[in-house]
Design an enzyme around this catalytic site. Structure first.
Site, PDB file in Angstrom:
ATOM      1  N   ASN A 123     -10.368 -11.201  -2.921  1.00 20.20           N
ATOM      2  CA  ASN A 123     -10.892 -11.275  -4.403  1.00 20.20           C
ATOM      3  C   ASN A 123      -9.393 -12.316  -4.754  1.00 20.20           C
ATOM      4  O   ASN A 123      -8.730 -11.858  -4.752  1.00 20.20           O
ATOM      5  CB  ASN A 123     -11.449 -10.129  -4.349  1.00 20.20           C
ATOM      6  N   ASP A 168      -1.700  -7.087 -10.749  1.00 19.55           N
ATOM      7  CA  ASP A 168      -3.347  -7.412  -9.990  1.00 19.55           C
ATOM      8  C   ASP A 168      -3.793  -6.854  -8.836  1.00 19.55           C
ATOM      9  O   ASP A 168      -3.642  -5.468  -8.225  1.00 19.55           O
ATOM     10  CB  ASP A 168      -2.218  -8.633  -9.036  1.00 19.55           C
ATOM     11  N   ARG A 222       1.131  -1.142  -0.288  1.00 22.38           N
ATOM     12  CA  ARG A 222      -0.068  -0.209  -0.125  1.00 22.38           C
ATOM     13  C   ARG A 222       1.519   1.299  -0.102  1.00 22.38           C
ATOM     14  O   ARG A 222       0.728   2.516   0.704  1.00 22.38           O
ATOM     15  CB  ARG A 222      -1.056   0.335   1.374  1.00 22.38           C
ATOM     16  N   ASN A 278      -0.828  -1.714  -7.219  1.00 21.92           N
ATOM     17  CA  ASN A 278      -2.207  -0.594  -7.027  1.00 21.92           C
ATOM     18  C   ASN A 278      -2.274   0.155  -5.794  1.00 21.92           C
ATOM     19  O   ASN A 278      -3.038   0.047  -4.638  1.00 21.92           O
ATOM     20  CB  ASN A 278      -2.821  -1.855  -7.162  1.00 21.92           C
ATOM     21  N   ASP A 280      -1.283 -12.703  -0.313  1.00 18.39           N
ATOM     22  CA  ASP A 280      -1.860 -12.073  -1.193  1.00 18.39           C
ATOM     23  C   ASP A 280      -2.545 -10.986  -0.208  1.00 18.39           C
ATOM     24  O   ASP A 280      -3.400 -10.258   0.208  1.00 18.39           O
ATOM     25  CB  ASP A 280      -3.216 -12.453  -1.938  1.00 18.39           C
TER      26      ASP A 280
END
Ligand SMILES: [Zn+2]
Length: 427
Positions: free
Chosen positions: A281, A155, A68, A98, A308
């Protein structure tokens, strides 16, 4: 005496990279492995630590982590994320792109590598396949590679355009860059928030049909076969995806795969309590999927176990239907795997270390995953039989969003060393 030197005695040493599974001691000199196995001559002034009752293994290499950072540091940052990794026995993580901005430039790769110099684990950035992860224009792979990107992935999203993905694979094959794919069809998923099935219907919430993951997994395998690129399938959750992977490997297509502990330990049944900390997800699936994932981890069709790790703030995770997807995993993955794989006899500890350290390092061409002479002393010591209760409030991660909260797990990380330096100690 140099810093970062230590002799650790009375260990059980597990290092699949050199087929080691035996009692012995480890000598670390100046941050590197100087001796492993039998005791030998000892330079003066090296401190000694008694490892009685503990196992030592190369630090875990987690190839799927969301740190993050930059931009979303209220969820996690490079320092807290790597502290969490160290607490879980990890010494290397690959961080997904991301972020804000997306990792699609040499500058952002450089920012991460610079900040990671002071971190508790080695950080290997994964760069975006498409600029801004918008699925339109490919990133400059050669520049990203030169800046230090270890792989590419969008991703969090699929690359929807198959022709663009094929082009990306062709370019990455030429550069030797692994391509990691988040296999999802956004049109099939729609507004789904959990597995489409009996539980989603009972709860009256929109489902995510398994054909979303299955179809894109099949597509990526076809594209890997066509391009020869090293394609890696992220977070496998369905029995259908496992079947496609099994077939692909039988045909020697250059594809590898990972899953995460929640997919072989938990099912959609957990969603009945309407807790957003059980939403990720791809979603938790059915018992038959869980069993197929277990079998694939056992027989190697799924090569590695990643987390993940996807931290979110408690506020974001407060509403069952509105929360973003994702769960944290760095501080529970090793114990979850001991509990879910080793205790029931599915894997030995040696095979588990292979899947969490040796193989992930190998397939992403990272330097970790070994205690060979001269290698950086990245290792962790653990008590294989110690049981403990998962208390998210004690996590180093800013994210407390775990589906394992309150569960009793077996296997406790006691010490983690990075380059011979103690970065975590169980208190
Ligand atoms: Zn993903």
């Amino acid at each position: 005496m140099e810093n970062n030197s230590l002799r650790i005695t009375n260990l059980h040493i597990i290092d699949p990279s050199q087929h080691l599974d035996e009692d012995g001691e480890i000598l670390i000199l100046d941050g590197k492995i100087a001796r492993i196995g039998e005791p030998g001559e000892l330079p003066e002034g090296v401190p000694v630590m008694d490892g009685m009752g503990l196992c030592a293994a190369p630090g875990l290499v987690d190839i799927h982590v969301h740190l993050r950072d930059p931009g979303l540091t209220y969820k996690e940052d490079i320092f807290t994320g790597t502290k969490a990794a160290a607490a879980g026995g990890g010494t290397s993580v690959m961080c997904m792109p991301n972020t804000k901005p997306v990792i699609d430039s040499a500058e952002t790769v450089a920012y991460i590598l610079e900040k990671a110099k002071g971190a508790s684990a080695r950080v290997y950035p994964v760069a975006a396949i498409t600029q801004g992860m918008t699925g339109q224009q490919l990133s400059d792979f050669a520049a990203l590679r030169a800046a230090g990107a270890a792989a590419v992935s969008d991703d969090g999203r699929p690359v929807e355009n198959a022709a663009l993905m094929k082009k990306a694979m062709e370019l990455c094959a030429g550069l030797g860059l692994p391509v990691a794919s988040h296999c999802e069809d956004l049109h099939i998923i729609g507004k789904g928030i959990m597995n489409e099935g009996a539980v989603s219907r009972k709860l009256g919430v929109p489902g995510m049909d398994r054909s979303s993951e299955d179809s894109v997994t099949a597509r990526e395998i076809a594209l890997a076969a066509a391009t020869g690129a090293r394609v890696h399938i992220c977070h496998v959750s369905t029995r259908g995806a496992v079947a496609f992977l099994r077939d692909a490997k039988a045909r020697n297509i250059p594809v590898t795969a990972e899953t995460a502990p929640h997919y072989f330990m938990l099912t959609e049944q957990l969603l009945k309590k309407r807790d957003a900390n059980c939403r990720m997800n791809p979603p938790l699936r059915e018992e038959a999927d869980r069993l197929a994932i277990l079998e694939a981890v056992r027989d190697g069709v799924i090569d590695v176990i990643a987390t993940d790790h996807a931290p979110h703030s408690p506020e974001e995770k407060s509403g069952f239907e509105t929360a973003p997807n994702g769960v944290v995993g760095l501080e529970t993955s090793f114990a979850a795997c001991v509990t879910g794989l080793v205790e029931p006899g599915m894997l030995t500890l040696y095979e588990l270390i292979e899947r969490m350290s040796t193989k992930p390092a190998e397939l992403m061409k990272l330097p970790g995953g070994t205690l060979k002479l001269g290698a950086a002393a990245d290792l962790f010591l653990f008590a294989p039989d110690e049981r403990w209760v998962v208390e998210p409030e004690k996590f180093f991660s800013k994210g407390k969003n775990t589906p394992f909260a309150g569960m009793t797990l077996t296997g406790r990380v006691k010490y983690t060393f990075l380059g011979g330096k103690l970065v975590y100690q169980d208190k």
